[in-house]
Motif scaffolding. Structure first.
Motif, mmCIF file in Angstrom:
data_model
loop_
_atom_site.group_PDB
_atom_site.id
_atom_site.type_symbol
_atom_site.label_atom_id
_atom_site.label_comp_id
_atom_site.label_asym_id
_atom_site.label_seq_id
_atom_site.Cartn_x
_atom_site.Cartn_y
_atom_site.Cartn_z
ATOM 1 N N GLU A 1 -20.080 -39.460 5.398
ATOM 2 C CA GLU A 1 -20.376 -39.543 7.521
ATOM 3 C C GLU A 1 -20.966 -37.888 7.203
ATOM 4 N N SER A 2 -20.148 -36.779 6.872
ATOM 5 C CA SER A 2 -20.351 -36.076 6.768
ATOM 6 C C SER A 2 -21.944 -35.415 6.298
ATOM 7 N N VAL A 3 -21.891 -36.254 5.512
ATOM 8 C CA VAL A 3 -23.111 -35.689 4.775
ATOM 9 C C VAL A 3 -24.294 -36.500 5.332
ATOM 10 N N ALA A 4 -24.065 -37.777 6.520
ATOM 11 C CA ALA A 4 -25.140 -37.999 6.850
ATOM 12 C C ALA A 4 -25.656 -37.451 7.974
ATOM 13 N N PHE A 5 -24.543 -36.554 9.389
ATOM 14 C CA PHE A 5 -24.400 -35.680 9.950
ATOM 15 C C PHE A 5 -25.469 -34.308 9.249
ATOM 16 N N ALA A 6 -24.732 -34.334 8.353
ATOM 17 C CA ALA A 6 -25.716 -32.868 7.934
ATOM 18 C C ALA A 6 -26.977 -32.675 7.733
ATOM 19 N N HIS A 7 -27.521 -34.434 7.750
ATOM 20 C CA HIS A 7 -29.125 -34.510 6.837
ATOM 21 C C HIS A 7 -29.867 -35.189 8.213
ATOM 22 N N SER A 8 -28.992 -35.110 9.398
ATOM 23 C CA SER A 8 -29.119 -36.113 10.738
ATOM 24 C C SER A 8 -29.591 -34.097 11.669
ATOM 25 N N VAL A 9 -28.572 -33.297 11.347
ATOM 26 C CA VAL A 9 -29.262 -31.614 12.561
ATOM 27 C C VAL A 9 -30.315 -31.200 11.614
ATOM 28 N N SER A 10 -30.679 -30.788 9.651
ATOM 29 C CA SER A 10 -31.211 -30.180 8.864
ATOM 30 C C SER A 10 -32.267 -30.524 9.088
ATOM 31 N N LYS A 11 -32.885 -32.155 9.657
ATOM 32 C CA LYS A 11 -34.131 -32.787 10.541
ATOM 33 C C LYS A 11 -34.116 -32.266 11.790
ATOM 34 N N VAL A 12 -33.703 -32.629 12.285
ATOM 35 C CA VAL A 12 -34.034 -32.034 13.386
ATOM 36 C C VAL A 12 -34.340 -30.573 13.808
ATOM 37 N N ARG A 13 -33.580 -29.655 13.629
ATOM 38 C CA ARG A 13 -33.703 -27.969 12.950
ATOM 39 C C ARG A 13 -34.590 -27.591 11.455
ATOM 40 N N GLN A 14 -35.251 -28.415 10.827
ATOM 41 C CA GLN A 14 -36.435 -28.225 10.432
ATOM 42 C C GLN A 14 -36.032 -27.461 9.202
ATOM 43 N N PHE A 15 -34.537 -27.671 9.095
ATOM 44 C CA PHE A 15 -34.114 -27.027 7.483
ATOM 45 C C PHE A 15 -34.194 -27.760 6.219
ATOM 46 N N ASP A 16 -35.267 -28.933 6.548
ATOM 47 C CA ASP A 16 -35.353 -30.217 5.420
ATOM 48 C C ASP A 16 -35.634 -29.793 4.105
ATOM 49 N N ALA A 17 -36.441 -28.939 4.335
ATOM 50 C CA ALA A 17 -37.268 -28.278 2.973
ATOM 51 C C ALA A 17 -36.441 -27.580 2.179
ATOM 52 N N GLU B 1 -26.986 -21.702 8.745
ATOM 53 C CA GLU B 1 -26.674 -20.071 8.984
ATOM 54 C C GLU B 1 -27.304 -19.141 8.480
ATOM 55 N N LEU B 2 -27.956 -19.737 7.025
ATOM 56 C CA LEU B 2 -28.425 -18.878 5.637
ATOM 57 C C LEU B 2 -29.208 -19.009 6.084
ATOM 58 N N CYS B 3 -30.049 -20.093 6.267
ATOM 59 C CA CYS B 3 -31.391 -20.658 7.076
ATOM 60 C C CYS B 3 -32.310 -19.655 8.053
ATOM 61 N N GLU B 4 -31.456 -19.513 8.867
ATOM 62 C CA GLU B 4 -31.490 -18.660 9.904
ATOM 63 C C GLU B 4 -31.633 -16.823 9.397
ATOM 64 N N ASN B 5 -31.013 -16.895 8.793
ATOM 65 C CA ASN B 5 -31.454 -15.206 8.146
ATOM 66 C C ASN B 5 -32.181 -14.737 7.084
ATOM 67 N N GLY B 6 -33.124 -16.326 6.487
ATOM 68 C CA GLY B 6 -34.057 -15.813 5.874
ATOM 69 C C GLY B 6 -33.953 -15.978 4.569
ATOM 70 N N PHE B 7 -32.627 -16.823 3.626
ATOM 71 C CA PHE B 7 -32.722 -17.426 2.104
ATOM 72 C C PHE B 7 -33.233 -18.468 2.647
ATOM 73 N N SER B 8 -34.058 -18.676 1.921
ATOM 74 C CA SER B 8 -35.213 -19.470 1.126
ATOM 75 C C SER B 8 -34.599 -20.395 0.057
ATOM 76 N N GLY B 9 -34.537 -19.866 -0.502
ATOM 77 C CA GLY B 9 -33.912 -21.077 -1.778
ATOM 78 C C GLY B 9 -33.516 -22.816 -2.255
ATOM 79 N N PRO B 10 -33.362 -22.742 -2.480
ATOM 80 C CA PRO B 10 -33.233 -24.446 -2.732
ATOM 81 C C PRO B 10 -31.824 -24.416 -2.481
ATOM 82 N N MET B 11 -31.318 -24.775 -1.520
ATOM 83 C CA MET B 11 -29.693 -24.762 -1.233
ATOM 84 C C MET B 11 -29.409 -26.771 -0.817
ATOM 85 N N LEU B 12 -27.710 -26.958 -1.925
ATOM 86 C CA LEU B 12 -27.161 -27.836 -1.800
ATOM 87 C C LEU B 12 -25.826 -28.300 -1.295
ATOM 88 N N GLY B 13 -26.117 -29.049 -0.245
ATOM 89 C CA GLY B 13 -24.473 -28.986 0.249
ATOM 90 C C GLY B 13 -24.077 -30.418 -0.138
#
Length: 228
Positions: free
Chosen positions: A100-116, A82-94
């Motif tokens: 399982e949470s981390v694997a899921f978040a990583h998959s969503v990030s790739k599909v939504r192209q936020f992995d950069a 949501e922060l990415c969607e609103n223009g925040f573009s600094g490095p983010m770590l979750g």
């Protein structure tokens, strides 16, 4: 006065519960990429309010559109996305202790192209040698709530709350902001549990209040601290 910060141990504080929960969410996502998981505290619009708070306070403390951020107990990564969607573009770590949470978040990030911008890693934040660096903004949306239900015990008679504040101070830059949302603790309780000599209450987010038995309150609260 009764200690209202002492909560009963619950399965919601166990790694097994969250591994099972996010394994199911991950399976649902694999079947339907539009299903990116549950947004915690959505009924109270907490995530939106946290994002708006950061946007409204750009230019204060170390809040900037390129601020570095870490989300403790990131779950499905929804807050960072949501922060990415609103223009925040600094490095983010979750970070989350559920792989399982981390694997899921990583998959969503790739599909939504936020992995950069957003990356994710499994971690036990209470390990003495855990230190992913320092960040301008530290986020918590319900994580302390879950940790408080875990029954964790530490050496030297330290409580979960003692150690949690130490973790925040370790990874937060000077003049950085720690923004936490809770449904188990009131604003006054969060200040009492988290505030230290160097970690000081700054501002809070306003939510609709209710009155019961002549006492006013809210179902949720969000408090920002800064490190001086």
């Amino acid at each position: 006065m009764a200690d209202t910060t002492r909560l009963n141990i619950s399965k919601l504080g166990t790694k097994t519960y969250w591994d099972d929960f996010y394994a199911l969410e991950r399976a649902n996502f694999n079947q339907n990429p539009d299903d990116t998981g549950e947004c915690w505290f959505d009924d109270n619009d907490a995530e939106r309010r946290m994002v708006d708070f950061l946007l409204d306070n750009v230019g204060e403390q170390l809040i900037d559109m390129k601020s570095s951020m870490i989300d403790l107990g990131t779950g499905n990564g929804h807050l960072l996305f949501e922060l990415c969607e609103n223009g925040f573009s600094g490095p983010m770590l979750g970070v989350d202790y559920s792989s399982e949470s981390v694997a899921f978040a990583h998959s969503v990030s790739k599909v939504r192209q936020f992995d950069a911008f957003a990356r994710f890693e499994a971690a036990d934040i209470f390990q003495a040698d855990w230190c992913p660096g320092k960040f301008d903004i530290v986020l918590d949306k319900g994580t302390l709530d879950a940790i408080a239900l875990s029954g964790l015990q530490f050496e030297n008679h330290k409580t979960v709350f003692d150690c949690y504040s130490e973790v925040i101070e370790k990874i937060l830059n000077k003049n950085g902001v720690f923004l936490i949302t809770s449904c188990n603790f009131s604003e006054d309780e969060l200040v009492r549990l988290i505030q230290t000599k160097n970690l000081v209450k700054w501002k809070s987010i306003k939510y609709p209040s209710f009155e019961f038995g002549g006492v006013k309150g809210t179902a949720i609260c969000s408090v920002a601290f800064f490190k001086r």
